[in-house]
Design a protein around this motif. Sequence first.
Motif, PDB file in Angstrom:
ATOM      1  N   THR A 122       0.789  -1.313   0.036  1.00 43.55           N
ATOM      2  CA  THR A 122       0.217   0.067  -0.071  1.00 43.55           C
ATOM      3  C   THR A 122       0.833   1.125  -0.142  1.00 43.55           C
ATOM      4  N   PRO A 123       0.782   2.005  -1.261  1.00 41.49           N
ATOM      5  CA  PRO A 123       1.815   3.179  -1.157  1.00 41.49           C
ATOM      6  C   PRO A 123       1.156   4.275  -0.265  1.00 41.49           C
ATOM      7  N   ASP A 124       2.078   5.342   0.022  1.00 38.31           N
ATOM      8  CA  ASP A 124       1.637   6.452   0.756  1.00 38.31           C
ATOM      9  C   ASP A 124       0.432   7.173   0.052  1.00 38.31           C
ATOM     10  N   THR A 125       0.474   7.208  -1.255  1.00 34.50           N
ATOM     11  CA  THR A 125      -0.472   8.015  -2.330  1.00 34.50           C
ATOM     12  C   THR A 125      -1.061   7.027  -3.154  1.00 34.50           C
ATOM     13  N   PRO A 126      -2.409   6.997  -3.530  1.00 35.86           N
ATOM     14  CA  PRO A 126      -2.813   6.129  -4.394  1.00 35.86           C
ATOM     15  C   PRO A 126      -2.352   6.500  -5.642  1.00 35.86           C
ATOM     16  N   LEU A 127      -2.042   5.442  -6.794  1.00 38.53           N
ATOM     17  CA  LEU A 127      -1.412   5.743  -7.907  1.00 38.53           C
ATOM     18  C   LEU A 127      -2.448   5.872  -9.229  1.00 38.53           C
ATOM     19  N   ALA A 128      -2.190   6.980 -10.123  1.00 37.06           N
ATOM     20  CA  ALA A 128      -3.166   6.965 -11.143  1.00 37.06           C
ATOM     21  C   ALA A 128      -2.808   6.010 -12.262  1.00 37.06           C
ATOM     22  N   LYS A 129      -3.849   5.593 -13.120  1.00 41.02           N
ATOM     23  CA  LYS A 129      -3.765   4.736 -14.248  1.00 41.02           C
ATOM     24  C   LYS A 129      -2.482   5.440 -15.324  1.00 41.02           C
ATOM     25  N   GLY A 130      -1.880   4.527 -15.676  1.00 42.11           N
ATOM     26  CA  GLY A 130      -0.587   5.134 -16.738  1.00 42.11           C
ATOM     27  C   GLY A 130       0.320   5.889 -16.044  1.00 42.11           C
ATOM     28  N   SER A 131       0.385   5.931 -14.664  1.00 46.85           N
ATOM     29  CA  SER A 131       1.692   6.354 -14.226  1.00 46.85           C
ATOM     30  C   SER A 131       2.786   5.381 -14.195  1.00 46.85           C
ATOM     31  N   ALA A 132       3.955   5.984 -13.912  1.00 46.80           N
ATOM     32  CA  ALA A 132       5.116   5.053 -13.557  1.00 46.80           C
ATOM     33  C   ALA A 132       5.285   4.842 -12.206  1.00 46.80           C
ATOM     34  N   LEU A 133       5.905   3.513 -12.045  1.00 48.01           N
ATOM     35  CA  LEU A 133       5.624   2.815 -10.763  1.00 48.01           C
ATOM     36  C   LEU A 133       7.210   2.119 -10.653  1.00 48.01           C
ATOM     37  N   ARG A 134       7.784   2.754  -9.585  1.00 48.99           N
ATOM     38  CA  ARG A 134       8.915   2.171  -9.342  1.00 48.99           C
ATOM     39  C   ARG A 134       8.926   1.489  -7.810  1.00 48.99           C
ATOM     40  N   ILE A 135       9.403   0.217  -7.747  1.00 44.90           N
ATOM     41  CA  ILE A 135       9.190  -0.545  -6.415  1.00 44.90           C
ATOM     42  C   ILE A 135      10.367  -0.730  -5.942  1.00 44.90           C
ATOM     43  N   THR A 136      11.019  -0.696  -4.791  1.00 43.70           N
ATOM     44  CA  THR A 136      12.181  -1.317  -4.276  1.00 43.70           C
ATOM     45  C   THR A 136      11.995  -2.089  -3.120  1.00 43.70           C
ATOM     46  N   VAL A 137      12.451  -3.450  -3.159  1.00 42.93           N
ATOM     47  CA  VAL A 137      11.981  -4.241  -2.022  1.00 42.93           C
ATOM     48  C   VAL A 137      13.337  -4.788  -1.487  1.00 42.93           C
ATOM     49  N   ARG A 138      13.616  -4.509  -0.377  1.00 40.92           N
ATOM     50  CA  ARG A 138      14.909  -5.047   0.277  1.00 40.92           C
ATOM     51  C   ARG A 138      14.472  -6.219   1.182  1.00 40.92           C
TER      52      ARG A 138
END
Length: 498
Positions: A122-138
Amino acid sequence: MPDSPCPAPRRARRTKATLLASVICGTLIAASAPPTPVALGIGDRLFPTLGNPGYDVLSYDLSFTYPGSNSRPLTAVTKIDARTTDILQSFNLDFAHGTVESIDVNGEPATFTSAGEDLVVTPDTPLAKGSALRITVRHTSEPVAAKGSDGGWVRTDDGLAMANQADAAHFVFPCNDHPSDKAMFTFHVTVPDGYTAVANGLPVDVRHGSGNTTWSYRSGHPMATELAQVSIGRNAVLHRTGPNGLPIRDVVPAKDVKALEPWLVKTSDQIAWMERKVGPYPFENYGLLIAGAQTGFELETQTLSLFEKGVFTQPFYPKWYVESIMVHELSHQWFGDSVSPRTWSDLWLNEGHATWYEALYAQETAQRPMETRMRAAYGLSDLWRSSGGPPAAPKAATAGKKISIFRPNVYDGAALVLYALRQEIGTPAFERLERLWVALHRDGTADTADFENLASDVAGRDLSAFFQGWLYGDKTPPMPGHPDWKSDARQAAPKATR
């Protein structure tokens, strides 16, 4: 997970207007309890919770640090670049065998929890359709086999290798673990001095540290998660040149180079043979990864096929058989790797074609007639359909044994479909179909309907009735040109391989 098509709330002072908009949309977030996390999927008939809706992965950047022991977890960082295909208040990643330290979404910390074999983020801010998404998992990546898993990290005599087919990449790293979502890959693998790390694709960097080395590789073409390969061991990396200047890279235990070399030199001619059949090799390099491990299978990881060392060193395997298995895995680079299945029910397109070229190679180089093998397969085909389902509608995996979808019905049973098709439309049309198939769908995904439609176009007539019986029927149809062939479960058929 996908949310309703309402404007995403902004990180600003909430006014009466924004409160009213939230009420109208039914998403008054401050007053609503968060939804219960659940494992999602894209609806694959055989693996319902594999893959995730709401985004399309563009690339993975994977970093692993090997501690020098298979009894300790690797530390890892997985970076995923994606693009959203829906408005997302939260989304899922497939990941089930490691400890997650933190997750960032677009540079900001995100909350996460587990649901089945998924991470719900769950990101801090909801994501708009068609937006860039960078996920970093440690996270950690566990080399100990996960309970109920059939793959992931495989322990070798002196390190590790990956075997992620069909649904085990998410036992190694967080991902969208379904072949329909192919992506580019970059790998960074840090190992103690004395070890060598290899991965899919071409090397791009080697950095020496204090007592360790970091090896980096990058794929030149999109790849399904199930085809990712990282191998760590005390290996020799051997280089040679194949047809049309193709780089060939083999990775073998350093102590076994001399014993394995007579087999390794065969690859170049085998690639040339496949190119004569179906067209140019589809990737940037190729080679064999020969591991001191007992897996029970060989595996077509992209550009670097995984083999058990025993296949080449055990004296009871005939020479022609070993060479045909080499061609089986090589042919997957076209059928399964470059052209990947859109769903796991399309597996027959991978394994049927690999078995076809395995058998054709044995016929042309070792006088092992294709017709003899296909007649034996025909004799067992009704039994295979009964136990495993027809080739294009295989039964679900046995509980606790996910790789049990790799049954004879998708190997020799599926190759039998191709033999029947060649009998039906003639050899010239069949060979034209094969070349067109891998050219039209290179670097993409395709399904059974795509193959049926292309075959009908090439044949110049509707083949839907033919395919309905051969791919979906409970009983095997009569073999064109061989009305005397009978289904007889007492006959024997050759051993299949993945």
